[in-house]
Design a protein around this motif. Structure first.
Motif, short mmCIF file in Angstrom:
data_model
loop_
_atom_site.label_atom_id
_atom_site.label_comp_id
_atom_site.label_asym_id
_atom_site.label_seq_id
_atom_site.Cartn_x
_atom_site.Cartn_y
_atom_site.Cartn_z
N GLY A 129 0.81 -1.22 0.00
CA GLY A 129 0.00 0.00 0.00
C GLY A 129 0.84 1.26 0.00
N ASN A 130 0.16 2.39 -0.15
CA ASN A 130 0.84 3.67 -0.30
C ASN A 130 1.67 4.04 0.93
OD1 ASN A 130 1.18 6.32 -1.78
ND2 ASN A 130 0.26 7.05 0.11
N LEU A 131 1.14 3.81 2.14
CA LEU A 131 1.87 4.17 3.36
C LEU A 131 3.16 3.39 3.47
CD1 LEU A 131 2.06 5.65 6.09
CD2 LEU A 131 0.78 3.74 7.10
N ALA A 132 3.10 2.08 3.24
CA ALA A 132 4.30 1.26 3.35
C ALA A 132 5.34 1.68 2.31
CB ALA A 132 3.95 -0.21 3.18
N GLY A 182 0.62 -9.07 2.11
CA GLY A 182 -0.36 -8.41 1.26
C GLY A 182 -1.08 -9.39 0.37
N ARG A 183 -2.09 -8.88 -0.33
CA ARG A 183 -2.86 -9.73 -1.24
C ARG A 183 -2.17 -9.89 -2.59
NH1 ARG A 183 -8.48 -6.59 -1.00
NH2 ARG A 183 -6.95 -4.89 -1.16
N LEU A 194 0.13 -2.44 11.37
CA LEU A 194 -1.13 -2.53 10.64
C LEU A 194 -1.30 -1.34 9.70
CD1 LEU A 194 -3.63 -3.90 13.32
CD2 LEU A 194 -1.84 -5.06 12.03
N SER A 195 -0.67 -1.43 8.54
CA SER A 195 -0.79 -0.41 7.51
C SER A 195 -1.95 -0.78 6.58
CB SER A 195 0.52 -0.31 6.72
OG SER A 195 0.41 0.65 5.69
#
Length: 499
Positions: free
Chosen positions: A19-22, A49-50, A118-119
């Motif tokens: 995701g963007n935050l990570a 992740g998925r 938990l991102s």
């Protein structure tokens, strides 16, 4: 950041690793900690992740993303990506947590100490916690298990209570790290140093000398790619005031803690938040204003209004601008107003604290021609400038007794000096077990108590938020919260900026 290995073997498990935050914050921060020697040699970082990456394809993906950033050394980067591993799966699948448990169990010394970040969407916090608990991955037998939770912690007071109840069934309070990256900014942490390492300020830091305090966070961007989340779960009050700006207010207003130890520091912040006077809902427009940006121009470029943004519901009442006037009912701050405001699509990107001092007694200057000297201001820039400025009055050269405003300017950082990003500091604190910059539940609860009644009243209002053109400083009605006090918003760090 000085070099020095923390020497704590552990595993960092990032949920939502693609995701963007990570991608933009967490992995670059961990890379910088690696370069500075703050990660023990055997520390491993597992992305979850998925996306059906293999470990090799994820390493290549992260390497490419970090190479696109400034100040990346290829040798250090190659060593860093060797720390990375990847586990694909669904957070709703018990088999995923079984596989995660097998990975942790095979991780040598790092298996004793695990940090779960938990991102992910807040809606999944409880589900992931329950999945980890069912797989016995939160039990602390030989080391630690720590969970880092991004804001928002709930979307109102009741949901925050429900979330806390669910988490506390599986985690002790000391295992939960509620992160607020805004508090991790060096300029925000510098508020503590300014307050308590400079005796020159302490005698003046009270209702006898301070007229009011403004806390501003202004953005030129709109909702960008977050429109769907922002419109349904966000809004300016939830997104900025309830968390970031109330934290800054607490740091500015708190009493000196007995030490900088986590609980001593957080105890004083909680006292401030619990002392905030409830907003008078019968005269709400004098205490809180909300707005939505309409079409306009930002930096010479036309931009759409909030309601025209893709992902925003038709007729949405979500505010992109909010301003509040708050009072702290204690001995130090009785009847001193604190003005908090935040907004998107404003004229400048700027975060600042502006402290205006009271006018001096005028008897000394009677008959001299000085009837209204400029007030003194202490200005603290958070972003983009990291600076501290003091505005004082001085005599204009010549035969007449006239004054002008002069500025005592101090940049906090020196040219060429690298400033640590907020996430670097916070991720390192999780490793060390230092919770001083993380939010305790009673802090979160007290902040929701402040804003929840206002949000509930606005939710009952059938009228749209006040419209303001993009590229300005928000709705003109925001001036109403100053009443007839002669005060005005301070927009910039420049002399008389905005007044």
């Amino acid at each position: 950041m000085s070099c020095g290995c923390v020497g704590i073997s552990h595993a960092y498990v990032i949920f939502g690793a693609t995701g963007n935050l990570a991608v933009t914050k967490l992995l670059p921060a961990l890379y910088q900690l690696h370069c500075a020697g703050y990660l023990a040699d055997d520390v491993e970082i597992l992305g979850c992740g998925r996306t059906p990456f293999t470990s090799e394809t994820w390493r290549a993906e992260v390497r490419q993303q970090l190479l696109a950033r400034d100040e990346v050394e290829t040798v250090a980067l190659d060593n860093f990506v060797q720390r990375l591993d990847y586990l694909a799966g669904s957070l709703k699948d018990a088999a995923f947590y079984q596989s995660l448990g097998e990975w942790i169990g095979n991780d040598g010394e790092c298996a004793n100490n695990v940090i779960f970040y938990l991102s992910i969407s807040p809606d999944l916090y409880v589900e992931v916690t329950e999945g980890l608990a069912a797989a016995h991955l939160l039990e602390e037998s030989q080391g630690f298990r720590r969970m880092v939770i991004e804001k928002p912690f709930g979307h109102d007071l009741e949901s925050a209570r429900t979330l806390q109840h669910s988490l506390s069934e599986h985690l002790k309070e000391e295992q939960i790290y509620r992160i607020d990256h805004y508090v991790g900014k060096e300029a925000v942490q510098n508020l503590l140093v300014l307050r308590f390492a400079n005796l020159i300020l302490e005698p003046l830091w009270n209702r006898h000398h301070i007229d009011h305090i403004q806390i501003t966070h202004a953005e030129t961007v709109g909702v960008e790619g977050r429109a769907n989340y922002y419109d349904h779960s966000g809004g300016a009050v939830r997104d900025m005031i309830q968390s970031h700006l109330l934290q800054v207010m607490a740091l500015l207003a708190m009493e000196p803690p007995v030490s900088l130890e986590a609980e001593a520091l957080r105890n004083e912040k909680v006292k401030v938040l619990q002392s905030i006077r409830p907003v008078d809902l019968e005269q709400l427009e004098m205490y809180a204003i909300r707005g939505q940006y309409a079409a306009g121009e930002v930096k010479g470029q036309p931009v759409p209004g909030y309601l025209q943004e893709e992902g925003v519901a038709a007729g949405s009442h979500t505010e992109s601008y909010a301003a509040m006037k708050l009072y702290i009912d204690n001995w130090r701050w009785k009847d001193v107003p604190f003005y908090l405001r935040t907004g998107k699509r404003l004229q400048e990107r700027r975060s600042l604290v502006a402290v205006r001092f009271k006018q001096p007694p005028m008897q000394l200057f009677q008959g001299s021609g000085i009837y209204q000297p400029h007030p003194n201001w202490l200005l603290i820039g958070i972003q983009p400038e990291d600076a501290v400025r003091m505005e004082i009055s001085a005599k204009v050269p010549g035969l007449e007794m006239r004054t002008r405003q002069i500025v005592m300017d101090a940049s906090v950082s020196t040219p060429g000096e690298r400033k640590a990003e907020a996430y670097e500091e916070l991720l390192l604190d999780v490793i060390k077990g230092d919770r001083s910059l993380f939010l305790r539940y009673d802090e979160v609860k007290a902040a929701w108590v402040v804003v929840d009644p206002v949000m509930q009243r606005w939710a009952q209002d059938e009228q749209l938020p006040l419209q303001y053109p993009a590229g300005g400083w928000g709705p003109k009605a925001a001036e109403k919260i100053f009443g007839d006090s002669g005060r005005a918003w301070r927009h910039t760090l420049s002399c008389n900026g905005g007044e």
